[in-house]
Scaffold this motif. Sequence first.
Motif, PDB file in Angstrom:
ATOM      1  N   VAL A 114       0.878  -1.180   0.000  1.00  0.00           N
ATOM      2  CA  VAL A 114       0.000   0.000   0.000  1.00  0.00           C
ATOM      3  C   VAL A 114       0.906   1.218   0.000  1.00  0.00           C
ATOM      4  CG1 VAL A 114      -1.886   1.189   1.177  1.00  0.00           C
ATOM      5  CG2 VAL A 114      -1.733  -1.312   1.279  1.00  0.00           C
ATOM      6  N   ASP A 115       0.950   1.914  -1.123  1.00  0.00           N
ATOM      7  CA  ASP A 115       1.972   2.923  -1.378  1.00  0.00           C
ATOM      8  C   ASP A 115       1.319   4.284  -1.646  1.00  0.00           C
ATOM      9  OD1 ASP A 115       4.087   4.455  -2.274  1.00  0.00           O
ATOM     10  OD2 ASP A 115       4.828   2.979  -3.708  1.00  0.00           O
ATOM     11  N   THR A 116       1.455   5.186  -0.674  1.00  0.00           N
ATOM     12  CA  THR A 116       0.950   6.568  -0.807  1.00  0.00           C
ATOM     13  C   THR A 116      -0.540   6.555  -1.117  1.00  0.00           C
ATOM     14  OG1 THR A 116       3.133   7.045  -1.794  1.00  0.00           O
ATOM     15  CG2 THR A 116       1.546   8.844  -1.717  1.00  0.00           C
ATOM     16  N   CYS A 117      -1.314   6.000  -0.198  1.00  0.00           N
ATOM     17  CA  CYS A 117      -2.761   5.844  -0.376  1.00  0.00           C
ATOM     18  C   CYS A 117      -3.527   6.506   0.775  1.00  0.00           C
ATOM     19  CB  CYS A 117      -3.141   4.370  -0.444  1.00  0.00           C
ATOM     20  SG  CYS A 117      -2.400   3.475  -1.825  1.00  0.00           S
ATOM     21  N   GLN A 118      -4.810   6.733   0.524  1.00  0.00           N
ATOM     22  CA  GLN A 118      -5.694   7.305   1.527  1.00  0.00           C
ATOM     23  C   GLN A 118      -6.969   6.464   1.615  1.00  0.00           C
ATOM     24  OE1 GLN A 118      -6.473  11.424   0.525  1.00  0.00           O
ATOM     25  NE2 GLN A 118      -4.402  11.711  -0.239  1.00  0.00           N
ATOM     26  N   ASN A 152       4.386   5.476   3.085  1.00  0.00           N
ATOM     27  CA  ASN A 152       3.787   6.824   3.057  1.00  0.00           C
ATOM     28  C   ASN A 152       2.265   6.775   3.147  1.00  0.00           C
ATOM     29  OD1 ASN A 152       6.385   7.982   2.678  1.00  0.00           O
ATOM     30  ND2 ASN A 152       6.209   7.666   0.465  1.00  0.00           N
ATOM     31  N   THR A 153       1.752   5.911   3.969  1.00  0.00           N
ATOM     32  CA  THR A 153       0.311   5.704   4.063  1.00  0.00           C
ATOM     33  C   THR A 153      -0.154   5.809   5.504  1.00  0.00           C
ATOM     34  OG1 THR A 153       0.290   4.285   2.114  1.00  0.00           O
ATOM     35  CG2 THR A 153      -1.548   4.052   3.624  1.00  0.00           C
ATOM     36  N   LEU A 158       3.439  -0.990   4.131  1.00  0.00           N
ATOM     37  CA  LEU A 158       2.811   0.322   4.050  1.00  0.00           C
ATOM     38  C   LEU A 158       3.895   1.353   3.769  1.00  0.00           C
ATOM     39  CD1 LEU A 158       0.427   0.190   7.155  1.00  0.00           C
ATOM     40  CD2 LEU A 158      -0.052  -0.526   4.786  1.00  0.00           C
TER      41      LEU A 158
END
Length: 211
Positions: A167-171, A210-211, A208
Amino acid sequence: QDGTPGHPFDTIAKGVSDAEPDYFIYVLDGLYEEAVVLDKEGLSIIGQSLDGAVVEPPEGDTALRVTANNVSIERLTTQGGLVGIHWQGLPAGIIEGGALTNVTINDLSDSEIGSGNLTVGLWLQYVAGVTVDDVVVDQLTGGKGYSTHFYYDGACGPGSEAQGIRVDTCQEVEITNSIVSGVTAGSGGNTTENSSGGLGGAAAGIVLVNT
């Protein structure tokens, strides 16, 4: 073939190419040897059965790559390749919405020695509001390191990484009722007459960033 129940397309990619946004694409049981890009907003890809509808990409490729908003994938299996399913947004173009439900991703590997590539089952990258439920990721193996290579001053190279879910740079990503197993890092290069063996790569169930 025209994509109707009586005359279905031979490939999923042809169905995607012919579809309009928000179409439903029903995938009949069978082995689909292709890498598919889902690039139209609101598409729903639904397999006839979990074990019967199977997507197998070429070596080193991605089975299903999602580049549009609100895409849904349900009830199918991917096998082989370097990445199973990649929701691939961009820093300037985050993908919004989407769902992955009742899917199996298995038997991935990096067959290229010394590539340094990531082997990833499910990769969510620059996305927001994607839900993942009832997904099984199993049997991933990272690539083997070089036995000797100029880049490492003649030493053996390290093995590549393997990650079940990244999960890479997610919101606002939600992952429920899902299993990751059988993740194996790539081995380092073999010991030779002139150098010791390389370090093994890293293996992780969920990463994970940047998440």
